[in-house]
Scaffold this motif. Structure first.
Motif, PDB file in Angstrom:
ATOM      1  N   VAL A 176       0.859  -1.194   0.000  1.00 14.21           N
ATOM      2  CA  VAL A 176       0.000   0.000   0.000  1.00 14.21           C
ATOM      3  C   VAL A 176       0.891   1.239   0.000  1.00 14.21           C
ATOM      4  O   VAL A 176       1.554   1.529   0.998  1.00 14.21           O
ATOM      5  N   PRO A 177       0.947   1.983  -1.113  1.00 13.28           N
ATOM      6  CA  PRO A 177       1.784   3.185  -1.161  1.00 13.28           C
ATOM      7  C   PRO A 177       1.271   4.263  -0.208  1.00 13.28           C
ATOM      8  O   PRO A 177       0.061   4.402   0.000  1.00 13.28           O
ATOM      9  N   ASP A 178       2.205   5.017   0.359  1.00  9.86           N
ATOM     10  CA  ASP A 178       1.801   6.160   1.188  1.00  9.86           C
ATOM     11  C   ASP A 178       1.050   7.191   0.359  1.00  9.86           C
ATOM     12  O   ASP A 178       0.077   7.791   0.827  1.00  9.86           O
ATOM     13  N   ASP A 179       1.520   7.427  -0.861  1.00 12.36           N
ATOM     14  CA  ASP A 179       0.851   8.369  -1.773  1.00 12.36           C
ATOM     15  C   ASP A 179      -0.309   7.656  -2.453  1.00 12.36           C
ATOM     16  O   ASP A 179      -0.113   6.655  -3.140  1.00 12.36           O
ATOM     17  N   GLN A 180      -1.498   8.184  -2.255  1.00 13.59           N
ATOM     18  CA  GLN A 180      -2.700   7.591  -2.828  1.00 13.59           C
ATOM     19  C   GLN A 180      -3.322   8.530  -3.849  1.00 13.59           C
ATOM     20  O   GLN A 180      -3.115   9.750  -3.789  1.00 13.59           O
ATOM     21  N   PRO A 181      -4.071   7.993  -4.818  1.00 13.34           N
ATOM     22  CA  PRO A 181      -4.781   8.866  -5.758  1.00 13.34           C
ATOM     23  C   PRO A 181      -5.645   9.877  -5.000  1.00 13.34           C
ATOM     24  O   PRO A 181      -6.149   9.580  -3.903  1.00 13.34           O
ATOM     25  N   VAL A 184      -8.947   8.936  -3.499  1.00 18.66           N
ATOM     26  CA  VAL A 184      -8.853   8.005  -2.371  1.00 18.66           C
ATOM     27  C   VAL A 184      -8.358   8.745  -1.129  1.00 18.66           C
ATOM     28  O   VAL A 184      -8.910   8.582  -0.032  1.00 18.66           O
ATOM     29  N   ALA A 185      -7.312   9.537  -1.289  1.00 17.45           N
ATOM     30  CA  ALA A 185      -6.720  10.260  -0.158  1.00 17.45           C
ATOM     31  C   ALA A 185      -7.744  11.156   0.533  1.00 17.45           C
ATOM     32  O   ALA A 185      -7.685  11.357   1.748  1.00 17.45           O
ATOM     33  N   GLU A 186      -8.681  11.694  -0.235  1.00 21.09           N
ATOM     34  CA  GLU A 186      -9.676  12.612   0.330  1.00 21.09           C
ATOM     35  C   GLU A 186     -10.826  11.879   1.013  1.00 21.09           C
ATOM     36  O   GLU A 186     -11.666  12.509   1.658  1.00 21.09           O
ATOM     37  N   ASN A 187     -10.871  10.547   0.890  1.00 23.20           N
ATOM     38  CA  ASN A 187     -11.998   9.796   1.449  1.00 23.20           C
ATOM     39  C   ASN A 187     -11.548   8.571   2.235  1.00 23.20           C
ATOM     40  O   ASN A 187     -12.219   7.539   2.253  1.00 23.20           O
ATOM     41  N   ASP A 190     -13.831   6.715   4.626  1.00 28.41           N
ATOM     42  CA  ASP A 190     -14.912   5.883   4.088  1.00 28.41           C
ATOM     43  C   ASP A 190     -14.412   4.719   3.235  1.00 28.41           C
ATOM     44  O   ASP A 190     -15.200   3.841   2.881  1.00 28.41           O
ATOM     45  N   MET A 191     -13.140   4.699   2.909  1.00 31.21           N
ATOM     46  CA  MET A 191     -12.616   3.633   2.062  1.00 31.21           C
ATOM     47  C   MET A 191     -11.174   3.321   2.443  1.00 31.21           C
ATOM     48  O   MET A 191     -10.459   4.182   2.969  1.00 31.21           O
ATOM     49  N   GLU A 192     -10.765   2.091   2.203  1.00 30.15           N
ATOM     50  CA  GLU A 192      -9.403   1.699   2.544  1.00 30.15           C
ATOM     51  C   GLU A 192      -8.447   2.128   1.434  1.00 30.15           C
ATOM     52  O   GLU A 192      -8.838   2.229   0.265  1.00 30.15           O
ATOM     53  N   PRO A 193      -7.195   2.405   1.774  1.00 33.69           N
ATOM     54  CA  PRO A 193      -6.231   2.811   0.752  1.00 33.69           C
ATOM     55  C   PRO A 193      -5.981   1.682  -0.240  1.00 33.69           C
ATOM     56  O   PRO A 193      -6.141   0.500   0.082  1.00 33.69           O
ATOM     57  N   SER A 196      -0.882  -1.212  -4.717  1.00 35.29           N
ATOM     58  CA  SER A 196      -0.397  -0.923  -6.073  1.00 35.29           C
ATOM     59  C   SER A 196      -1.168  -1.728  -7.112  1.00 35.29           C
ATOM     60  O   SER A 196      -1.359  -1.286  -8.241  1.00 35.29           O
ATOM     61  N   ALA A 197      -1.622  -2.925  -6.726  1.00 39.16           N
ATOM     62  CA  ALA A 197      -2.338  -3.794  -7.655  1.00 39.16           C
ATOM     63  C   ALA A 197      -3.789  -3.375  -7.855  1.00 39.16           C
ATOM     64  O   ALA A 197      -4.471  -3.897  -8.745  1.00 39.16           O
ATOM     65  N   GLN A 198      -4.281  -2.436  -7.042  1.00 42.96           N
ATOM     66  CA  GLN A 198      -5.637  -1.923  -7.220  1.00 42.96           C
ATOM     67  C   GLN A 198      -5.651  -0.612  -7.997  1.00 42.96           C
ATOM     68  O   GLN A 198      -6.724  -0.121  -8.352  1.00 42.96           O
ATOM     69  N   MET A 199      -4.492  -0.054  -8.253  1.00 45.24           N
ATOM     70  CA  MET A 199      -4.393   1.199  -8.991  1.00 45.24           C
ATOM     71  C   MET A 199      -4.369   0.949 -10.490  1.00 45.24           C
ATOM     72  O   MET A 199      -3.949  -0.121 -10.951  1.00 45.24           O
ATOM     73  N   THR A 200      -4.815   1.952 -11.234  1.00 47.32           N
ATOM     74  CA  THR A 200      -4.657   1.882 -12.689  1.00 47.32           C
ATOM     75  C   THR A 200      -3.182   2.097 -13.024  1.00 47.32           C
ATOM     76  O   THR A 200      -2.403   2.578 -12.184  1.00 47.32           O
TER      77      THR A 200
END
Length: 227
Positions: A176-181, A184-187, A190-193, A196-200
């Motif tokens: 799980v990268p510290d830097d999130q889209p 995602v970072a703003e929410n 309400d959602m888990e980070p 890398s395999a869940q990112m585009t």
């Protein structure tokens, strides 16, 4: 100018092409270049026997430059886990004892970290990118290296306990990268980070260790291409 990328991965070739094109645009250059993969030329992978990412990247870049007489780009990367003292490091791709078995690699790593609490599971992906520029003359049948340079990039994060996501490769499903889209970072309440395999591909490339290293290397390549 023809530049050889020391890889058999055409996706990596396209990524480097985008980065170089963007860097040339930033300096207002319209110079032409052609990227060609070592795989498309039928070149064999060299033995990567370095003990650092930088050494292995240079081995690949030098080998291709010496064989082709063209500037060559290469990179080497892997996962570094803080509590494991820099391991798996350069052994990341063969941590389980077999090269390229992604699932076996991350399952073994998770087993080794099973007793480590979440607060101590920090890790980072590290990449070294290298450029080797050959001389125009051959010595003993191969081109000599006239110049070379390297650049580095890191993506910091932490390791989860179960894989999530189907994109990417290697250790991406458990990292799980510290830097999130931004969305995602703003929410995060309400959602888990994302792993890398869940990112585009676009989201990952923006923050990835490889993207950072290659963008830094591209800045050194621009004067070479622009002439």
């Amino acid at each position: 100018m023809r530049i050889i990328v020391a890889t058999h991965n055409e996706g990596k070739l396209q990524e480097i092409n985008r980065i170089l094109t963007d860097e040339l645009k930033k300096v207002g250059s319209s110079a032409d270049f052609e990227l060609v993969s070592a795989g498309s030329l039928g070149l064999a992978d060299p033995v990567e026997d370095g003990v650092t990412f930088e050494q292995n990247a240079l081995i690949k870049a030098r080998t291709v430059a010496k064989e082709t007489g063209c500037p060559a780009i290469a990179d080497d990367s892997g996962l570094v886990v803080d509590v494991m003292g820099m391991a798996p490091g350069v052994l990341s791709a063969r941590w389980c004892g077999k090269h390229g078995d992604d699932v076996a690699n991350y399952k073994l790593l998770l087993a080794q970290l099973s007793d480590i609490p979440d607060r101590n599971r920090q890790a980072r992906f590290v990449c070294a990118a290298a450029l080797a520029v050959p001389d125009k003359q051959k010595i003993d049948g191969v081109y000599a290296i006239d110049d070379e340079m390297t650049a580095h990039g890191e993506m910091k994060g932490s390791l989860i306990r179960e894989p999530r996501g189907d994109n990417g490769f290697g250790y991406d499903p458990i990292f799980v990268p510290d830097d999130q889209p931004k969305e995602v970072a703003e929410n995060l309440n309400d959602m888990e980070p994302l792993t890398s395999a869940q990112m585009t591909a676009e989201q990952k490339n923006e923050i990835s260790h490889r993207g950072k290293a290659l963008r830094a290397l591209a800045k050194s390549l621009v004067p070479l291409i622009a002439g």
